[in-house]
Design an enzyme around this catalytic site. Structure first.
Site, PDB file in Angstrom:
ATOM      1  N   GLY A 107       4.928   3.162  -1.088  1.00 55.51           N
ATOM      2  CA  GLY A 107       6.099   3.240  -1.509  1.00 55.51           C
ATOM      3  C   GLY A 107       6.993   4.286  -1.264  1.00 55.51           C
ATOM      4  CB  SER A 108       6.521   7.644  -3.125  1.00 54.99           C
ATOM      5  OG  SER A 108       6.816   7.110  -4.279  1.00 54.99           O
ATOM      6  CD  GLU A 111       7.436  10.863 -11.390  1.00 54.19           C
ATOM      7  OE1 GLU A 111       8.026  10.058 -10.852  1.00 54.19           O
ATOM      8  OE2 GLU A 111       7.820  11.142 -12.607  1.00 54.19           O
ATOM      9  N   GLY A 155       0.942  -1.098  -0.083  1.00 52.36           N
ATOM     10  CA  GLY A 155      -0.169  -0.132   0.164  1.00 52.36           C
ATOM     11  C   GLY A 155       0.909   1.410   0.016  1.00 52.36           C
ATOM     12  CD  GLU A 201      18.365   4.050  -1.073  1.00 50.44           C
ATOM     13  OE1 GLU A 201      18.102   3.941   0.134  1.00 50.44           O
ATOM     14  OE2 GLU A 201      17.177   3.633  -1.646  1.00 50.44           O
TER      15      GLU A 201
HETATM   16  C1  LIG Z   1      13.000  -3.651  -9.100  1.00 48.22           C
HETATM   17  C2  LIG Z   1      12.513  -3.173  -7.462  1.00 48.22           C
HETATM   18  C3  LIG Z   1      13.247  -3.325  -6.470  1.00 48.22           C
HETATM   19  C4  LIG Z   1      13.103  -2.658  -5.452  1.00 48.22           C
HETATM   20  N1  LIG Z   1      13.748  -2.920  -4.177  1.00 48.22           N
HETATM   21  C5  LIG Z   1      13.266  -2.481  -2.905  1.00 48.22           C
HETATM   22  C6  LIG Z   1      13.914  -2.671  -1.650  1.00 48.22           C
HETATM   23  O1  LIG Z   1      15.036  -3.512  -1.837  1.00 48.22           O
HETATM   24  N2  LIG Z   1      13.426  -2.341  -0.534  1.00 48.22           N
HETATM   25  C7  LIG Z   1      12.113  -1.597  -0.531  1.00 48.22           C
HETATM   26  O2  LIG Z   1      11.618  -1.083   0.552  1.00 48.22           O
HETATM   27  N3  LIG Z   1      11.718  -1.285  -1.678  1.00 48.22           N
HETATM   28  C8  LIG Z   1      12.254  -1.576  -2.814  1.00 48.22           C
HETATM   29  N4  LIG Z   1      11.505  -1.058  -3.865  1.00 48.22           N
HETATM   30  C9  LIG Z   1      10.428  -0.249  -3.943  1.00 48.22           C
HETATM   31  C10 LIG Z   1      10.507   1.113  -4.566  1.00 48.22           C
HETATM   32  O3  LIG Z   1      11.592   1.687  -3.798  1.00 48.22           O
HETATM   33  C11 LIG Z   1       9.295   1.682  -4.802  1.00 48.22           C
HETATM   34  O4  LIG Z   1       8.431   1.032  -5.842  1.00 48.22           O
HETATM   35  C12 LIG Z   1       9.143   3.098  -4.984  1.00 48.22           C
HETATM   36  O5  LIG Z   1       9.797   3.982  -4.003  1.00 48.22           O
HETATM   37  C13 LIG Z   1       8.112   3.746  -5.601  1.00 48.22           C
HETATM   38  O6  LIG Z   1       7.015   3.540  -4.450  1.00 48.22           O
HETATM   39  P1  LIG Z   1       5.505   2.797  -5.025  1.00 48.22           P
HETATM   40  O7  LIG Z   1       6.013   1.624  -5.910  1.00 48.22           O
HETATM   41  O8  LIG Z   1       4.676   2.580  -4.239  1.00 48.22           O
HETATM   42  O9  LIG Z   1       5.061   3.870  -6.218  1.00 48.22           O
HETATM   43  P2  LIG Z   1       4.107   5.218  -5.511  1.00 48.22           P
HETATM   44  O10 LIG Z   1       4.613   5.638  -4.549  1.00 48.22           O
HETATM   45  O11 LIG Z   1       2.718   4.400  -5.609  1.00 48.22           O
HETATM   46  O12 LIG Z   1       4.132   5.987  -6.826  1.00 48.22           O
HETATM   47  C14 LIG Z   1       3.264   5.776  -8.211  1.00 48.22           C
HETATM   48  C15 LIG Z   1       3.628   7.143  -9.058  1.00 48.22           C
HETATM   49  O13 LIG Z   1       3.323   8.404  -8.341  1.00 48.22           O
HETATM   50  C16 LIG Z   1       4.416   9.305  -8.155  1.00 48.22           C
HETATM   51  N5  LIG Z   1       4.184   9.838  -6.932  1.00 48.22           N
HETATM   52  C17 LIG Z   1       4.213   9.470  -5.709  1.00 48.22           C
HETATM   53  N6  LIG Z   1       4.210  10.464  -4.740  1.00 48.22           N
HETATM   54  C18 LIG Z   1       4.334  11.613  -5.502  1.00 48.22           C
HETATM   55  C19 LIG Z   1       4.416  12.831  -5.092  1.00 48.22           C
HETATM   56  N7  LIG Z   1       4.440  13.352  -3.708  1.00 48.22           N
HETATM   57  N8  LIG Z   1       4.416  13.983  -6.315  1.00 48.22           N
HETATM   58  C20 LIG Z   1       4.341  13.606  -7.355  1.00 48.22           C
HETATM   59  N9  LIG Z   1       4.467  12.139  -7.960  1.00 48.22           N
HETATM   60  C21 LIG Z   1       4.340  11.097  -6.884  1.00 48.22           C
HETATM   61  C22 LIG Z   1       5.540   8.446  -8.274  1.00 48.22           C
HETATM   62  O14 LIG Z   1       6.623   9.096  -8.802  1.00 48.22           O
HETATM   63  C23 LIG Z   1       5.292   7.409  -9.364  1.00 48.22           C
HETATM   64  O15 LIG Z   1       5.378   7.882 -10.821  1.00 48.22           O
HETATM   65  C24 LIG Z   1      11.887  -1.677  -5.243  1.00 48.22           C
HETATM   66  C25 LIG Z   1      11.070  -1.611  -6.393  1.00 48.22           C
HETATM   67  C26 LIG Z   1      11.449  -2.291  -7.694  1.00 48.22           C
HETATM   68  C27 LIG Z   1      10.749  -2.111  -8.844  1.00 48.22           C
END
Ligand SMILES: Cc1cc2nc3c(=O)[nH]c(=O)nc-3n(C[C@H](O)[C@H](O)[C@H](O)COP(=O)(O)OP(=O)(O)OC[C@H]3O[C@@H](n4cnc5c(N)ncnc54)[C@H](O)[C@@H]3O)c2cc1C
Length: 385
Positions: A132-133, A367, A130, A242
């Site tokens: 990530g960012s 972003e 649920g 990082e």
């Molecule tokens: C191959 C891979 C390896 C990974 N490895 C790890 C790991 O080892 N450990 C770990 O904890 N995580 C890991 N991740 C997770 C990764 O860090 C997250 O996928 C990333 O931080 C984005 O979060 P989300 O996927 O929830 O996207 P979301 O946060 O849902 O974002 C979706 C979109 O919305 C945009 N967005 C979100 N917030 C804002 C804002 N405030 N303003 C403008 N745009 C916004 C984002 O830029 C994106 O384009 C990994 C991901 C991948 C794909």
């Protein structure tokens, strides 16, 4: 372009690392991509060479080398001659420092030697299905019970997720405080700790990226890193490094793609000449060359700033933003210059294109990098009317 930041010792180190990548990594890469993970053995081999957690103190088996340029060399050589899905740097320099810098003496003595030798593989688990960012929105939580914390929740997209023996898990410890998180060392075999699928990704096929589940995991108090309520500030403390690690890798991968495309356009012929003779090809590669050189100077500058303890989060965010965006452009143009071959997986450029797509998403998306930079220049939406 000549680079100025390396001394002869770094160049010698580079030669040795290159030999290691060519002998111990590249020959296995296709099989690793097929099986969805690298062999554990490669971590052991890297450990034997002293390539893991080089910064760690000698008393734990490390080399005590803080100089970031050695990690830069390891990353660059892995990108060019090894396999980008081999996340040695995530182990060594992204997760390892949580144990080394936040851990107490007992934790360091207990946990670091195995990581340095490559017996224990590391991962960090922040992202959840649920959130990530917006890390502060995480729901995995831990409750204090006498001599342990009870951990519940799930994580996803965790790199090294299948292989990891030690996972640093971020979890909410203060229910009503957005930034009230703790960092917990969860070890392979702890009751209630389970791994989900090795996720199928579009690229980085040799990297085991997984779901993790925590069901009433009793994490002993000796496995808490630092203050169990300060985890959010710990997470942000390590983000500068990082982002620099990422920047070094994205740029090295882009450089590699450019080089192999130059070779390709010299060989491939159309309309009676090498495709490299067409103005479009020459101009495309010239533009990218100029951008790669300019960015290399910036990244090398950031590395020296980091070594001097001066790299701030805005500048690291600029580097991460620019390198990952340029990497994407380079890959796209290079696939185009390969024509149909660029779409075939047997050509390295096709794999590089999909490998590179994630650079603009993980470790903070483009972003989010722009948000950080904008706040740094005083345009902080949280403080503006
Ligand atoms: C191959 C891979 C390896 C990974 N490895 C790890 C790991 O080892 N450990 C770990 O904890 N995580 C890991 N991740 C997770 C990764 O860090 C997250 O996928 C990333 O931080 C984005 O979060 P989300 O996927 O929830 O996207 P979301 O946060 O849902 O974002 C979706 C979109 O919305 C945009 N967005 C979100 N917030 C804002 C804002 N405030 N303003 C403008 N745009 C916004 C984002 O830029 C994106 O384009 C990994 C991901 C991948 C794909």
């Amino acid at each position: 372009m000549r680079r100025h930041i390396f001394d002869p010792e770094h160049e010698q180190f580079r030669d040795a690392v290159r030999r290691f990548m060519v002998a111990e990594v590249a020959p296995h890469a296709a099989r690793w991509r097929q099986q969805g993970q690298v062999d554990r053995e490669v971590f052991r081999k890297a450990g034997e060479q002293g390539y893991l957690l080089m910064w760690a103190d000698e008393q734990y088996g490390g080399a005590g080398v803080e100089d970031f340029r050695y990690e830069q060399v390891l990353i660059e050589e892995n990108m060019r001659h090894g396999e980008p899905g081999f996340f040695m740097t995530l182990h060594s320099r992204l997760v390892g420092p949580y144990l080394g810098k936040l851990g107490n003496d007992e934790q360091r003595a207990r946990l670091l030697p195995g990581c340095i030798e490559g017996r224990s593989i590391l991962a960090i688990a922040m992202t959840e299905p649920g959130t990530g960012s917006d890390l502060a929105g995480m729901r995995t939580h831990a409750e204090e019970h006498g001599d342990h914390w009870l951990l519940n929740g799930s994580k996803t997209y965790i790199s090294n997720g299948q292989l990891a023996d030690i996972v640093i898990v971020a979890a909410r410890t203060v229910p009503d405080r957005r930034h009230g998180l703790g960092l917990f060392v969860v070890e392979r075999g702890m009751e209630g700790f389970e791994r989900g699928r090795n996720l199928h990704k579009m690229g980085l096929k040799a990297q085991d990226t997984s779901e993790l589940f925590f069901n009433n995991v009793k994490v002993p108090k000796r496995n808490v890193l630092g203050d169990a309520r300060q985890g959010f500030s710990y997470l942000t403390r390590f983000l500068v490094e990082e982002r620099l690690l990422g920047s070094v890798g994205y740029l090295a991968y882009a450089q590699t793609a450019w080089d192999l495309t130059l070779d390709y356009v010299r060989e491939r012929r159309a309309f009676g000449k090498a495709i490299g003779a067409f103005q479009n090809t020459r101009f495309k590669l010239a533009e990218l060359r100029a951008q790669l050189d300019a960015l290399q100077v910036f990244v090398d500058h950031c590395v020296l700033e980091h070594n001097a303890g001066r790299l701030n989060s805005d500048t690291a965010a600029e580097a991460k933003l620019l390198t990952s965006e340029l990497e994407g452009r380079v890959m796209d143009e290079c696939v185009q210059l390969h024509g149909g071959a660029g779409y075939m997986e047997e050509f390295r450029i096709a794999r590089m294109y999909t490998d590179a797509r994630v650079s603009r998403i993980y470790a903070g998306s483009s972003e989010i990098m722009k948000e950080i930079i904008a706040r740094g220049i005083g345009l902080d939406d949280r403080k503006m009317q």
